[in-house]
Design a protein around this motif. Structure first.
Motif, PDB file in Angstrom:
ATOM      1  N   GLU A  76     123.778  76.852 -12.096  1.00 24.68           N
ATOM      2  CA  GLU A  76     123.643  75.854 -13.163  1.00 24.68           C
ATOM      3  C   GLU A  76     123.038  74.556 -12.630  1.00 24.68           C
ATOM      4  O   GLU A  76     122.192  73.937 -13.288  1.00 24.68           O
ATOM      5  CB  GLU A  76     125.016  75.584 -13.799  1.00 24.68           C
ATOM      6  CG  GLU A  76     124.943  74.700 -15.015  1.00 24.68           C
ATOM      7  CD  GLU A  76     126.309  74.448 -15.645  1.00 24.68           C
ATOM      8  OE1 GLU A  76     126.355  73.587 -16.553  1.00 24.68           O
ATOM      9  OE2 GLU A  76     127.303  75.077 -15.252  1.00 24.68           O
ATOM     10  N   VAL A  77     123.435  74.158 -11.424  1.00 24.44           N
ATOM     11  CA  VAL A  77     122.880  72.949 -10.801  1.00 24.44           C
ATOM     12  C   VAL A  77     121.389  73.148 -10.547  1.00 24.44           C
ATOM     13  O   VAL A  77     120.575  72.267 -10.820  1.00 24.44           O
ATOM     14  CB  VAL A  77     123.635  72.592  -9.498  1.00 24.44           C
ATOM     15  CG1 VAL A  77     122.958  71.448  -8.775  1.00 24.44           C
ATOM     16  CG2 VAL A  77     125.086  72.249  -9.804  1.00 24.44           C
ATOM     17  N   ARG A  78     121.027  74.327 -10.026  1.00 24.35           N
ATOM     18  CA  ARG A  78     119.605  74.622  -9.787  1.00 24.35           C
ATOM     19  C   ARG A  78     118.807  74.550 -11.087  1.00 24.35           C
ATOM     20  O   ARG A  78     117.733  73.949 -11.140  1.00 24.35           O
ATOM     21  CB  ARG A  78     119.442  76.003  -9.157  1.00 24.35           C
ATOM     22  CG  ARG A  78     117.966  76.370  -8.919  1.00 24.35           C
ATOM     23  CD  ARG A  78     117.696  77.855  -8.859  1.00 24.35           C
ATOM     24  NE  ARG A  78     118.242  78.511 -10.027  1.00 24.35           N
ATOM     25  CZ  ARG A  78     118.746  79.740 -10.014  1.00 24.35           C
ATOM     26  NH1 ARG A  78     118.804  80.435  -8.910  1.00 24.35           N
ATOM     27  NH2 ARG A  78     119.215  80.291 -11.122  1.00 24.35           N
ATOM     28  N   ASP A  79     119.347  75.151 -12.148  1.00 25.89           N
ATOM     29  CA  ASP A  79     118.651  75.131 -13.444  1.00 25.89           C
ATOM     30  C   ASP A  79     118.513  73.706 -13.976  1.00 25.89           C
ATOM     31  O   ASP A  79     117.470  73.338 -14.514  1.00 25.89           O
ATOM     32  CB  ASP A  79     119.383  76.011 -14.459  1.00 25.89           C
ATOM     33  CG  ASP A  79     119.332  77.495 -14.093  1.00 25.89           C
ATOM     34  OD1 ASP A  79     118.484  77.878 -13.253  1.00 25.89           O
ATOM     35  OD2 ASP A  79     120.152  78.254 -14.633  1.00 25.89           O
ATOM     36  N   LEU A  80     119.563  72.901 -13.821  1.00 26.75           N
ATOM     37  CA  LEU A  80     119.488  71.492 -14.239  1.00 26.75           C
ATOM     38  C   LEU A  80     118.407  70.742 -13.467  1.00 26.75           C
ATOM     39  O   LEU A  80     117.609  70.002 -14.036  1.00 26.75           O
ATOM     40  CB  LEU A  80     120.830  70.794 -14.009  1.00 26.75           C
ATOM     41  CG  LEU A  80     121.861  70.868 -15.113  1.00 26.75           C
ATOM     42  CD1 LEU A  80     123.206  70.351 -14.609  1.00 26.75           C
ATOM     43  CD2 LEU A  80     121.425  70.073 -16.311  1.00 26.75           C
ATOM     44  N   LEU A  81     118.394  70.942 -12.140  1.00 26.99           N
ATOM     45  CA  LEU A  81     117.384  70.287 -11.315  1.00 26.99           C
ATOM     46  C   LEU A  81     115.974  70.711 -11.724  1.00 26.99           C
ATOM     47  O   LEU A  81     115.073  69.878 -11.834  1.00 26.99           O
ATOM     48  CB  LEU A  81     117.624  70.591  -9.832  1.00 26.99           C
ATOM     49  CG  LEU A  81     118.777  69.843  -9.179  1.00 26.99           C
ATOM     50  CD1 LEU A  81     119.217  70.542  -7.893  1.00 26.99           C
ATOM     51  CD2 LEU A  81     118.403  68.393  -8.905  1.00 26.99           C
TER      52      LEU A  81
END
Length: 160
Positions: A146-151
């Protein structure tokens, strides 16, 4: 005016680390205060207890004052903790890497941004087994994917 998102590290991990260091300090204090109860020379046990108590006590104090890691998103870029922000346009891509069973979000800088790496950052990137130029801390309040997708979403929106 400015859109900002801040992800914080879960402080539960820091509490457990603090608890373990304090428990270790108690064990070493016990060894130092009652050295004849343990195998070996009482003088050695006293020295071991004192040294262990001081070391684990110092580590406890360090953990006590450590703040949980943060990841801050702004339209200009992202920042890990107190480090200077990395511009969205300087990042080529974000990806997940697993190191010793822990998933981290890593990133690769554009060729132009790579040339600006200095000192420790340049050596670290050159020695990286993952071909990454940086990592985002683990144990944030969201899953690494989820953090990767947000970034990636923020990079797509603001990299222009």
């Amino acid at each position: 005016m400015g859109e900002t998102l801040i992800l914080k590290q879960d402080s539960t991990k820091l509490r457990w680390v603090l608890f373990c260091w304090l428990a270790l300090a108690v064990v070493f204090a016990w060894i130092g205060l009652d050295p004849s109860r343990f195998r070996g020379s009482p003088e050695f046990n006293q020295l071991l207890g004192l040294f262990g108590f001081l070391l684990s006590g110092a580590c406890s104090v360090r953990v006590l004052f450590k703040r949980p890691a943060t990841l801050t998103f702004t339209p200009q870029g992202f920042a890990v903790g107190e480090r200077p922000p990395t511009s969205w346009s300087d990042v080529e891509r974000f990806f997940i890497v697993t190191i010793h069973g822990t998933k981290l979000v890593s990133y690769v800088l554009t060729p132009g941004a790579r040339s600006t790496l200095r000192g420790k950052a340049r050596i670290s990137a050159a020695l990286s087994l993952t071909a990454a130029h940086g990592q985002v801390p683990g144990f944030l309040d969201r899953e690494p994917e989820e953090v990767r997708d947000l970034l990636e979403d923020w990079r797509a929106r603001f990299a222009a």
